[in-house]
Motif scaffolding. Structure first.
Motif, mmCIF file in Angstrom:
data_model
loop_
_atom_site.group_PDB
_atom_site.id
_atom_site.type_symbol
_atom_site.label_atom_id
_atom_site.label_comp_id
_atom_site.label_asym_id
_atom_site.label_seq_id
_atom_site.Cartn_x
_atom_site.Cartn_y
_atom_site.Cartn_z
ATOM 1 N N LEU A 196 4.532 -1.727 -1.950
ATOM 2 C CA LEU A 196 3.765 -1.937 -0.791
ATOM 3 C C LEU A 196 2.783 -1.781 -0.819
ATOM 4 N N ASP A 197 1.990 -2.249 -0.799
ATOM 5 C CA ASP A 197 0.266 -1.731 -0.626
ATOM 6 C C ASP A 197 0.131 -0.801 0.230
ATOM 7 N N ALA A 198 -1.579 -0.555 0.214
ATOM 8 C CA ALA A 198 -1.455 0.529 1.965
ATOM 9 C C ALA A 198 -1.145 -0.522 3.410
ATOM 10 N N ASP A 199 -1.656 -1.785 3.029
ATOM 11 C CA ASP A 199 -1.316 -2.506 4.453
ATOM 12 C C ASP A 199 0.259 -2.963 5.035
ATOM 13 N N ALA A 200 1.223 -2.964 4.066
ATOM 14 C CA ALA A 200 2.656 -3.452 4.091
ATOM 15 C C ALA A 200 3.112 -1.736 4.514
#
Length: 215
Positions: A196-200
């Motif tokens: 996951l990236d930070a937004d997800a």
């Protein structure tokens, strides 16, 4: 997001190093309109105080004295990250007297108006009754990549293999210590951010908060 006015919300965000819990906790705090505390800075600043005095962070008496002398300004120091600070932080955090010295500080911060606190024992020790608990984790390899990129961005020379080894050693010390070991609270939602990236990760965490308060 609007929270129930009668409830001082405490969100506990725990997890190992470089899992993304700090970034996530800061974003949650901003979204919820709550103060944020990176409790790891308390231990890092304590370790740094010991090192500044030429002491051994593993010495219980010296470490406890440093914890009790901690000032808010110590948390804003620019030298609280990196391998030396990591090792000192982990050493002082394993000392029961240090943890006791810092426990009331953390609880008072959270009880004033609610807060988002991130660390390693927020949901298990500091606020075991927190209405929202997250345990943020990721694979050791992914966390080592993130830490290596972080060090590079700060201009700190690092070897990827050494970063991984140091992170794994920190994990072992934190999870095996006798006092407040790094483990998910029984009622925590485990959030694996490996892919996951930070937004997800933020979106997933916010869904947990919304579910707790019925949207």
């Amino acid at each position: 997001m609007t929270l129930p006015a009668a409830e001082a919300l405490v969100v506990a965000v725990d997890g190992p190093a470089a899992a993304g819990k700090g970034t996530l906790a800061r974003r949650l705090a901003a979204e919820l309109g709550l103060p944020h505390l990176d409790t790891g800075l308390l231990y890092r600043a304590t370790g740094r105080r010991v090192l500044d005095a030429g002491g051994d962070p593993r010495d219980p008496a010296i470490a406890e004295a440093a914890a009790r002398a901690l000032l808010p300004a110590d948390l804003a120091r620019g030298d609280l990250r990196g391998p030396e600070a990591d090792a000192a932080s982990s050493a002082v955090a394993a000392i029961p007297a240090v943890r006791a010295a810092l426990l009331d500080w953390q609880r008072e911060f959270g009880r004033r108006h609610g807060a988002v606190l991130d660390g390693r024992d927020i949901g298990t020790v500091v606020f075991p009754d927190a209405p929202v608990k997250l345990f943020v984790t990721a694979s050791a390899e992914e966390r080592a990549r993130r830490r290596f990129r972080e060090l590079q961005a700060r201009g700190v020379a690092a070897d990827p293999a050494q970063v991984l080894a140091e992170l794994q050693a920190r994990d072992a010390q934190d999870s095996r210590r006798a006092v407040a070991p790094l483990v998910p609270a029984a009622d925590a939602v485990v959030l694996d951010t490996s892919d996951l990236d930070a937004d997800a990760a933020f979106a997933a965490a916010l869904r947990v908060v919304r579910a707790r308060f019925g949207g």
